[in-house]
Scaffold this active site. Sequence first.
Site, PDB file in Angstrom:
ATOM      1  N   GLY A 460       0.769  -1.223   0.000  1.00 27.78           N
ATOM      2  CA  GLY A 460       0.000   0.000   0.000  1.00 27.78           C
ATOM      3  C   GLY A 460       0.806   1.281   0.000  1.00 27.78           C
ATOM      4  N   LYS A 625       3.337  12.841  -2.388  1.00 29.63           N
ATOM      5  CA  LYS A 625       1.947  12.369  -2.406  1.00 29.63           C
ATOM      6  C   LYS A 625       1.828  11.025  -1.684  1.00 29.63           C
ATOM      7  CE  LYS A 625      -0.684  13.210  -6.001  1.00 29.63           C
ATOM      8  NZ  LYS A 625      -1.370  13.147  -7.317  1.00 29.63           N
ATOM      9  N   GLN A 630       0.793   7.825   3.445  1.00 33.65           N
ATOM     10  CA  GLN A 630       1.301   7.117   4.616  1.00 33.65           C
ATOM     11  C   GLN A 630       0.932   7.840   5.908  1.00 33.65           C
ATOM     12  OE1 GLN A 630       3.854   4.077   4.871  1.00 33.65           O
ATOM     13  NE2 GLN A 630       2.037   3.923   3.599  1.00 33.65           N
ATOM     14  N   GLU A 697       6.039   3.938   9.753  1.00 30.68           N
ATOM     15  CA  GLU A 697       5.740   3.621  11.156  1.00 30.68           C
ATOM     16  C   GLU A 697       5.637   4.870  12.023  1.00 30.68           C
ATOM     17  OE1 GLU A 697       5.415   0.371  11.283  1.00 30.68           O
ATOM     18  OE2 GLU A 697       6.535  -0.101   9.464  1.00 30.68           O
TER      19      GLU A 697
END
Length: 730
Positions: A460, A625, A630, A697
């Site tokens: 993703g 983008k 994210q 993360e």
Amino acid sequence: MTAQPQRAVGTPVSRVDGRLKVTGHATYAAEHEIDGALHAVVVDGSVGAGRITAIDDRAALAHPGVRAVISHLNAPKLAYRESPNANNPEGTRLRVFQDDRIRFFGQAVAVVVADTLEAAQHAARLVEVRYNARQPATDLRSAPAGEPTTYARGDADTAFAGAAVKLDVTYDAARNHHNPMEPHATIARWDGDRLTVWDKTQWVGGTQRELAAVFGIPDNHVRVISPFVGGAFGSGLRAWPHVTIAAVAARHTGRPVKLVLARRQLYFGTGFRPCYGYRLRIGADRRGRLSAMIHDITAETSSYEKFVEAAMAPGQMLYSMPHVRQAYSSVPLDVNTPIWMRGPGYASASFAIESAVDELAHALKMDPIELRQRNEPAKDESTGLPFSTRRLRECYTVGAREFGWQHRNPAPRSTRDGDWLIGTGMATSVYDTARGAAQAYARLEANGAALVQSATSDMGPGTYTSMTQVAADALGLAMDTVRFELGDSLMPPTPPHGGSQTMASVGSAVLNACDKVRHQAVTLAVNDLRSPLHGADPADVIVRNGRMALKNDPARGESFRQLLSRNGRPHLEAIGGFAPPGQDRSSFYAYGAVFAEVAVDAQLGLVRLRRMLGVYDAGRIVSPKLADSQALGGMVGGIGSALLEHTVTDPRDGRIVNANLADYLVPVNADVPELRAIYLDGSDPQADPLGVKGIGEVVHVGVAPAIANAVFHATGKRIRSLPITAESLL
């Protein structure tokens, strides 16, 4: 050679695979058309612990279209060699259909294979299993913990005892499940002694090695294909039992077999973020200088594997203090083994640490940002190494300005909007800059187009796109002339697609491979008597849109196509690689500051997030983008952890009560307000050749405590358990 112009990197381009995805042409694991494939459905165990005493499969076998029912009664004995390079935790992994033991509710006890999915589903319900059950252990607080992992510097107990200001608080975080859109699925096919699987995985290399170990065959006899992953968040970082079950069923029937887990089965058939108990003691002087922190951490794991994640790291390096003591204890329970989930370890620890720092700021009557600023370390005090880059002060400053922090009334429960209590909070975000050895293949065709391959994944974040950007700039080509391929174990190996390491690791390998190919082309040109570049210094040549030219004399040059055609070369190719140094000379982390505003209904206790801002020191941003995608996604996940997501387990039998998306709540559009992300300009050249630090993360870490701190500011009530529910605020 001279630096290449950066036309694609740093540009907010759209996803190169976007059209495939929105038109339904992207092929996910269960969608591959494999001739002759049968359908398999797993039969789940219905007790939380014990042994199987009998399996009656006669009704299932009699159902039309059923080809086989496989269980420990008739399954082959499998090799199950050790597989240390497949992300298996310490312990003995679950061995599919190799004995009669039940280790957790929902464990696979049989599989039905049939001509159609409907036949397999119905027949699976006809399999009768009897058990000798025992009471499962499912409660973190009532089960004994294992031997702790410890860390210490200084004398934390003495320092805490003598501190002028002390906090002794305990925080709890509920178990979270990944719940990606695409369920886990595998298609397995044997060709003699060679196995091919089409699988939903974040690491084709790890799945390849695990299957080879399970079946006792060479690694190169297993091929794993995974071109698209419909979300995973960590759940695809190891091969779960259903992957082996599909391969067992395919070998048993002599036909390809497709196995797709139902949504309910994802809750116990794959891993999850473990629940935590986190006692934290903090000592400080009255000016807010931290002197000691004592961390006592407990987290769940399974009875057969010891899953441990990096929950200790933030407490060792985030703030400056001379005295730290930590103990991390895994608690074996009758559950499936947990797995990494976005921001693993750091997200859970940050909820405790960042909530406690906010509590300390309130006790000291000090601004939470000021308290953090006063405790900024000059170096990583856990290793003694300098930080490669650490721009947290700038994150705080930019975030406070953009969020309007200066307008905040610091008194809790001081701001209202009708029936709503309004509060603002903030928290620090941090995550390790992970890097692993990776390789990539690059080929420049005679027509001027390029192919780049690497066995990484894209769950993703946009790997197809970001790697195409890096390759295009390194080769001097337009993005639409570069094709990047991934997700096949036949391609050059990479580390797992997780831990925010893909851009640093695979991206650097792609850069190296493409630099090598460009260098080959330039070298060929300057040594070619017929080339306009003959005799030029290769260091003076740059490439734009597939044309090599002198940097200071753009008219002197030629295209890749002209060069290769004239020299009769069908292509130029190279394998590139990246390997992190054996010993770091700096401490590498990505950082952020997260700001949140909430409204809490004064009568009902309902919490609504009104806006959120994240400011990140994440090194070079290859694709703005994609970075926004994210960041916003990480924030949404953090909203879920803070306000909605938790697993409910029936203590009588270990059944997960809310194993569905109706009862396990995740954020939807109505829960997500205005979200904004800002990235500090810059790069980290010490970390990797691209200068990236990873962003997948760090954008999740810090969200939950920022929301929790805002809830306290709104209500004056400190909630120390996640998720924060209306009941806890009433």
